[in-house]
Design a protein around this motif. Structure first.
Motif, mmCIF file in Angstrom:
data_model
loop_
_atom_site.group_PDB
_atom_site.id
_atom_site.type_symbol
_atom_site.label_atom_id
_atom_site.label_comp_id
_atom_site.label_asym_id
_atom_site.label_seq_id
_atom_site.Cartn_x
_atom_site.Cartn_y
_atom_site.Cartn_z
ATOM 1 N N GLY A 90 0.786 -1.224 0.000
ATOM 2 C CA GLY A 90 0.000 0.000 0.000
ATOM 3 C C GLY A 90 0.816 1.271 0.000
ATOM 4 N N VAL A 91 2.134 1.174 0.086
ATOM 5 C CA VAL A 91 2.984 2.369 0.157
ATOM 6 C C VAL A 91 2.819 3.221 -1.098
ATOM 7 N N GLY A 92 2.996 2.621 -2.266
ATOM 8 C CA GLY A 92 2.863 3.375 -3.519
ATOM 9 C C GLY A 92 1.457 3.905 -3.722
ATOM 10 N N LEU A 93 0.453 3.097 -3.391
ATOM 11 C CA LEU A 93 -0.942 3.509 -3.540
ATOM 12 C C LEU A 93 -1.263 4.696 -2.644
ATOM 13 N N SER A 94 -0.842 4.648 -1.392
ATOM 14 C CA SER A 94 -1.143 5.757 -0.481
ATOM 15 C C SER A 94 -0.444 7.039 -0.928
ATOM 16 N N ARG A 95 0.756 6.919 -1.437
ATOM 17 C CA ARG A 95 1.467 8.108 -1.916
ATOM 18 C C ARG A 95 0.792 8.667 -3.163
ATOM 19 N N ALA A 96 0.377 7.790 -4.074
ATOM 20 C CA ALA A 96 -0.303 8.248 -5.294
ATOM 21 C C ALA A 96 -1.626 8.931 -4.969
ATOM 22 N N LEU A 97 -2.338 8.415 -3.963
ATOM 23 C CA LEU A 97 -3.634 8.985 -3.587
ATOM 24 C C LEU A 97 -3.522 10.095 -2.552
ATOM 25 N N LYS A 98 -2.293 10.351 -2.091
ATOM 26 C CA LYS A 98 -2.050 11.344 -1.033
ATOM 27 C C LYS A 98 -2.904 11.041 0.199
ATOM 28 N N MET A 99 -2.816 9.780 0.623
ATOM 29 C CA MET A 99 -3.536 9.300 1.806
ATOM 30 C C MET A 99 -2.531 8.840 2.860
ATOM 31 N N PRO A 100 -2.819 9.064 4.133
ATOM 32 C CA PRO A 100 -1.983 8.487 5.192
ATOM 33 C C PRO A 100 -2.016 6.960 5.096
ATOM 34 N N LEU A 101 -0.980 6.321 5.655
ATOM 35 C CA LEU A 101 -0.836 4.872 5.529
ATOM 36 C C LEU A 101 -0.545 4.218 6.863
ATOM 37 N N LEU A 102 -1.185 3.084 7.073
ATOM 38 C CA LEU A 102 -0.878 2.134 8.144
ATOM 39 C C LEU A 102 -0.751 0.788 7.432
ATOM 40 N N ALA A 103 0.473 0.284 7.272
ATOM 41 C CA ALA A 103 0.696 -0.955 6.509
ATOM 42 C C ALA A 103 1.309 -2.012 7.417
ATOM 43 N N PHE A 104 0.648 -3.165 7.524
ATOM 44 C CA PHE A 104 1.096 -4.244 8.397
ATOM 45 C C PHE A 104 2.002 -5.220 7.668
ATOM 46 N N ALA A 105 3.032 -5.683 8.372
ATOM 47 C CA ALA A 105 3.879 -6.772 7.903
ATOM 48 C C ALA A 105 3.414 -8.040 8.613
ATOM 49 N N ASP A 106 3.392 -9.152 7.917
ATOM 50 C CA ASP A 106 3.020 -10.419 8.545
ATOM 51 C C ASP A 106 4.222 -10.973 9.311
ATOM 52 N N PRO A 107 4.050 -11.345 10.591
ATOM 53 C CA PRO A 107 5.198 -11.813 11.382
ATOM 54 C C PRO A 107 5.795 -13.128 10.879
ATOM 55 N N VAL A 108 4.995 -13.996 10.305
ATOM 56 C CA VAL A 108 5.515 -15.275 9.818
ATOM 57 C C VAL A 108 6.328 -15.063 8.547
ATOM 58 N N VAL A 109 5.830 -14.246 7.629
ATOM 59 C CA VAL A 109 6.566 -13.950 6.395
ATOM 60 C C VAL A 109 7.853 -13.200 6.719
ATOM 61 N N SER A 110 7.790 -12.273 7.681
ATOM 62 C CA SER A 110 8.993 -11.519 8.060
ATOM 63 C C SER A 110 10.049 -12.407 8.699
ATOM 64 N N THR A 111 9.634 -13.440 9.398
ATOM 65 C CA THR A 111 10.563 -14.301 10.124
ATOM 66 C C THR A 111 11.228 -15.340 9.237
ATOM 67 N N SER A 112 10.549 -15.803 8.213
ATOM 68 C CA SER A 112 11.082 -16.907 7.408
ATOM 69 C C SER A 112 11.126 -16.581 5.919
#
Length: 183
Positions: A90-112
């Motif tokens: 959502g980083v690119g989308l929020s910047r394109a739309l000029k919207m604030p962002l709260l984007a979650f990372a999945d803990p399992v994907v981040s760990t492995s």
């Protein structure tokens, strides 16, 4: 995020790739009783129970015309072993739309680097992860006075699990079909 050639060694996790501040909290209570960072990566807890998210323009003073904020959930990563976590959608989308962002990372994907798809359920030792995600969304909603707009392929899975049932506020869930992207 950086792509690499197969011969290059890829770190599995490195928050510094996002070139923003990192804020660590022991638990959701510590996070909720602290000032909300306007920008940066926030990590609450540890291991597979960790809630990790990226904030952009989270202060009510930034983007003053914004009445909502994007909540991104990362979907499948076909080449996870070649991409350094944490992964935020959502980083690119929020910047394109000029919207604030709260984007979650999945803990399992981040760990492995071997896991390319998960559903924000946490893992062994990750008790309450969906509840904590809901608390974070609710807290950001209260602090900013903005309505969350949840996007990402994983949100469909979350709708039916504990996170959706525990979320206190009203939110907007929609299928992104440009040019009808308005709040």
């Amino acid at each position: 995020m950086s792509e690499a050639s197969p011969a290059e060694e890829i770190p599995s996790y490195d928050a510094s790739i996002w070139k923003t501040g990192v804020f660590d909290f022991a638990n959701t209570e510590d996070f909720i009783t602290s000032p909300l960072p306007a920008e940066g990566i926030v990590r609450i807890g540890q291991g597979l129970g960790k809630v990790e998210f990226k904030l952009e323009h989270a202060s009510p003073d930034t983007l003053p015309g914004a009445t909502c904020f994007l909540v991104g959930f990362c979907g499948a990563m076909t080449n996870r072993a070649t991409v350094t976590a944490p992964l935020f959608s959502g980083v690119g989308l929020s910047r394109a739309l000029k919207m604030p962002l709260l984007a979650f990372a999945d803990p399992v994907v981040s760990t492995s680097p071997d896991v390319s798809l998960a559903w924000y359920a946490g893992g062994s030792g990750g008790v309450g992860h969906p509840r904590n995600v809901a608390w974070v969304i609710d807290h950001v909603t209260r602090v900013t006075g903005r309505t969350p707009v949840l996007v990402g392929g994983v949100w469909r899975r979350l709708r039916s699990n504990e996170c959706h049932a525990l979320y206190d506020g009203s939110c907007t869930v929609f299928r992104l079909e440009p040019p009808n992207v308005n709040c």
